[in-house]
Design an enzyme around this catalytic site. Structure first.
Site, PDB file in Angstrom:
ATOM      1  N   GLY A 280     -18.774  11.567 -11.456  1.00  0.00           N
ATOM      2  CA  GLY A 280     -19.081  10.768 -12.629  1.00  0.00           C
ATOM      3  C   GLY A 280     -19.246   9.285 -12.407  1.00  0.00           C
ATOM      4  O   GLY A 280     -19.465   8.533 -13.360  1.00  0.00           O
ATOM      5  N   ARG A 325     -24.930  12.040  -8.958  1.00  0.00           N
ATOM      6  CA  ARG A 325     -25.825  10.942  -9.305  1.00  0.00           C
ATOM      7  C   ARG A 325     -25.691   9.778  -8.323  1.00  0.00           C
ATOM      8  O   ARG A 325     -26.675   9.148  -7.942  1.00  0.00           O
ATOM      9  CB  ARG A 325     -25.476  10.472 -10.722  1.00  0.00           C
ATOM     10  CG  ARG A 325     -26.286   9.313 -11.237  1.00  0.00           C
ATOM     11  CD  ARG A 325     -25.585   8.631 -12.416  1.00  0.00           C
ATOM     12  NE  ARG A 325     -24.914   9.560 -13.301  1.00  0.00           N
ATOM     13  CZ  ARG A 325     -25.440  10.052 -14.415  1.00  0.00           C
ATOM     14  NH1 ARG A 325     -26.653   9.691 -14.780  1.00  0.00           N
ATOM     15  NH2 ARG A 325     -24.747  10.884 -15.175  1.00  0.00           N
ATOM     16  N   ARG A 362     -33.833  12.576 -20.063  1.00  0.00           N
ATOM     17  CA  ARG A 362     -32.590  11.852 -20.277  1.00  0.00           C
ATOM     18  C   ARG A 362     -32.705  10.755 -21.335  1.00  0.00           C
ATOM     19  O   ARG A 362     -31.749  10.495 -22.070  1.00  0.00           O
ATOM     20  CB  ARG A 362     -32.073  11.256 -18.965  1.00  0.00           C
ATOM     21  CG  ARG A 362     -31.664  12.316 -17.946  1.00  0.00           C
ATOM     22  CD  ARG A 362     -30.995  11.688 -16.733  1.00  0.00           C
ATOM     23  NE  ARG A 362     -29.701  11.111 -17.072  1.00  0.00           N
ATOM     24  CZ  ARG A 362     -29.466   9.823 -17.220  1.00  0.00           C
ATOM     25  NH1 ARG A 362     -30.454   8.928 -17.048  1.00  0.00           N
ATOM     26  NH2 ARG A 362     -28.267   9.384 -17.537  1.00  0.00           N
ATOM     27  N   TYR A 366     -30.026  11.370 -24.051  1.00  0.00           N
ATOM     28  CA  TYR A 366     -28.837  10.529 -23.959  1.00  0.00           C
ATOM     29  C   TYR A 366     -29.068   9.068 -24.339  1.00  0.00           C
ATOM     30  O   TYR A 366     -28.162   8.258 -24.172  1.00  0.00           O
ATOM     31  CB  TYR A 366     -28.317  10.498 -22.508  1.00  0.00           C
ATOM     32  CG  TYR A 366     -27.972  11.812 -21.896  1.00  0.00           C
ATOM     33  CD1 TYR A 366     -27.248  12.777 -22.590  1.00  0.00           C
ATOM     34  CD2 TYR A 366     -28.353  12.108 -20.590  1.00  0.00           C
ATOM     35  CE1 TYR A 366     -26.922  13.983 -22.005  1.00  0.00           C
ATOM     36  CE2 TYR A 366     -28.023  13.305 -19.988  1.00  0.00           C
ATOM     37  CZ  TYR A 366     -27.300  14.248 -20.699  1.00  0.00           C
ATOM     38  OH  TYR A 366     -26.979  15.432 -20.122  1.00  0.00           O
ATOM     39  N   CYS A 393     -46.288  15.953 -27.519  1.00  0.00           N
ATOM     40  CA  CYS A 393     -46.445  15.872 -28.974  1.00  0.00           C
ATOM     41  C   CYS A 393     -45.093  15.675 -29.637  1.00  0.00           C
ATOM     42  O   CYS A 393     -44.625  16.514 -30.427  1.00  0.00           O
ATOM     43  CB  CYS A 393     -47.134  17.121 -29.501  1.00  0.00           C
ATOM     44  SG  CYS A 393     -48.850  17.258 -28.979  1.00  0.00           S
ATOM     45  N   GLU A 394     -44.433  14.582 -29.302  1.00  0.00           N
ATOM     46  CA  GLU A 394     -43.130  14.211 -29.846  1.00  0.00           C
ATOM     47  C   GLU A 394     -43.055  12.689 -29.909  1.00  0.00           C
ATOM     48  O   GLU A 394     -43.321  12.014 -28.914  1.00  0.00           O
ATOM     49  CB  GLU A 394     -41.980  14.706 -28.944  1.00  0.00           C
ATOM     50  CG  GLU A 394     -41.842  16.200 -28.832  1.00  0.00           C
ATOM     51  CD  GLU A 394     -41.162  16.814 -30.050  1.00  0.00           C
ATOM     52  OE1 GLU A 394     -40.565  16.073 -30.847  1.00  0.00           O
ATOM     53  OE2 GLU A 394     -41.248  18.048 -30.187  1.00  0.00           O
TER      54      GLU A 394
END
Length: 465
Positions: A280, A325, A362, A366, A393-394
């Site tokens: 994390g 990450r 993401r 988020y 289409c968003e």
């Protein structure tokens, strides 16, 4: 000054855009080494960016756009940095969920990492790569019997159990095979990590692990010990969230985990030899992000565990951590071609690229923030506040919500988004039937595809009509 008080117009030299990017940088051509991979540079003559020694324009011509690019040397360097920082008395598990492929699994093995997988598919990739099974950890809150059987048959080094049902399920699988499987218990220490709600994982009201406060963890220990002939309980595991920039939450988690270890010793006479603090640790997506050096993080975590165990009169357990990450994110970028540029007077300029939420969900999921740059040339144009969007289409199909780009950004230009090596390709989709981009590893100017671009034949091959 509030954001609403800023003057209108397509260019805002003094606007503080949403997302914390601040005022326009003095030099849009500069690529901060805090954010971009170590092998990124801008060619002084052409103004184009080179990536691990290769011209991005050539990469676009050869592999098309959008494309995920990974700086292999940078990936390997970060892996070694984690292994060296924690030393021989700890284990560093690369969290494969960040991004996993056969090539990545091989890099991880070669650089001395262990590997964490959390599905049968990720396990299959690790096994295809020949990753040493005893260095694998298997996560997941709902592992199927088939997945557990495959993991046990492969000799996976540890399985992190997540429910009472799984304890019984795994005990039966191990008994059927006449083996003793090493397990850890995932516990929720009730730590509220300062991160997005959907990636905070150690508070009580969520799906992962056994609650320390609610007593579920105590019962889980007893259940595993009841199956001692076929399950070997080696330690406790905790993961408090993602994109975390300080160790305060880990300190609280370590304290509560150590209390649990002491209680287990007192009640069952068993001193567990391992403790996993999860992963994390955050990375720099923008200049506002300030991750601590890996060596400092390692020192602090080891000191925290040592202090807590010494205070409780416990032997210091073998520590493990699970960066994903922090290793995979910074070495990766996504290369796009600009398709349209649409200035909205009084608002902002919309720069549309040939990918979008299908290759990076993401931002929509988020509210993640990213840095973007014009990479096919340099520019002396005035900075323009832009929103980089995709072709889906968003209206929420946003790649970079607020970014400074040169005012002469035009169709055909190449732009790149930094720090996309984690959770972009692994969360990619075929929404609107777009094809998933390739993953291209670049090293010393040489590029090779490690995950090929999807084709329409791939897409239609699954459609049985």
């Amino acid at each position: 000054m509030s954001r609403s008080a800023h003057p209108a117009g397509p260019r805002y030299a003094d606007v503080l855009p949403e997302g914390g990017h601040g005022a326009a940088p003095a030099d849009l051509n500069r690529l901060s080494q805090k954010i971009w991979p170590g092998g990124v540079a801008r060619d002084e003559e052409s103004g184009a960016v080179t990536f691990a020694g290769a011209d991005v324009r050539e990469l676009a011509r050869e592999f098309g756009t959008p494309a995920y690019l990974i700086d292999e040397d940078d990936w390997r360097r970060r892996a070694r940095e984690w292994v060296e920082a924690f030393g021989a008395d700890a284990d560093v598990f690369y969290a494969g969920k960040a991004f996993l492929s056969v090539a990545i699994a091989k890099w991880a093995a070669e650089e001395g990492l262990h590997l964490d997988v959390c599905s049968g598919g990720e396990l299959a990739v690790a096994l295809r790569a020949g990753f040493p099974a005893d260095r694998l950890g298997f996560h997941g809150n709902n592992k199927s019997v088939a997945e557990l059987e495959r993991a046990v048959d492969a000799g996976v080094g540890r399985i992190i159990v997540d429910s009472h049902d799984e304890i019984e399920r795994l005990a039966a699988v191990a008994a059927d095979r006449g083996v003793r499987q090493r397990v850890m218990l995932r516990v929720t220490p009730g730590v509220e990590a300062h991160t997005h709600e959907f990636i905070a994982t150690a508070h009580e009201d969520q799906k992962f692990g056994f609650s320390l406060a609610g007593g579920a963890a105590v019962e889980a220990v007893a259940r595993v010990l009841k199956h001692a002939d076929h399950l070997e309980l080696t330690g406790l595991h905790s993961h408090i969230g993602s994109q975390i920039f300080d160790t305060a939450g880990f300190e609280v988690a370590a304290h509560r985990l150590t209390e649990a270890l002491a209680a287990i010793k007192g009640e069952h006479g068993v001193e567990l030899p391992e403790l996993d603090l999860g992963g994390g640790l955050g990375i720099a997506y923008t200049e506002a992000d300030d991750p601590a050096p890996v060596a400092e993080t390692a020192r602090r975590l080891k000191e925290i565990v040592a202090r807590e165990c010494d205070a409780a009169g416990l032997a210091r357990p073998r520590l493990s951590v699970e960066p994903g990450r922090a290793i995979a994110g910074p070495p990766g970028i996504t290369l796009y071609e600009v398709g349209t540029v649409k200035p909205l007077p009084g608002l902002r300029t919309y720069v549309s690229v040939d990918g979008g939420m299908s290759d990076n969900i993401r931002t929509a999921l988020y509210d993640a923030e990213y840095s973007v740059a014009l990479v096919s040339r340099a520019s002396k144009a005035e900075a323009t506040l832009a929103r980089v969007v995709g072709k889906h289409c968003e209206s929420g199909d946003i790649v970079v919500r607020d970014a400074w780009l040169p005012g002469d950004t035009a169709p055909g230009d190449l732009v790149a988004v930094a720090a996309t090596g984690a959770y972009c390709r692994s969360m990619a989709s075929n929404y609107n039937h777009l094809l998933k981009p390739p993953v291209v590893a670049v090293r010393d100017g040489e590029a090779r595809v490690i995950v090929r671009r999807e084709t329409e034949d791939d897409l239609l091959g699954l459609d049985l009509g």
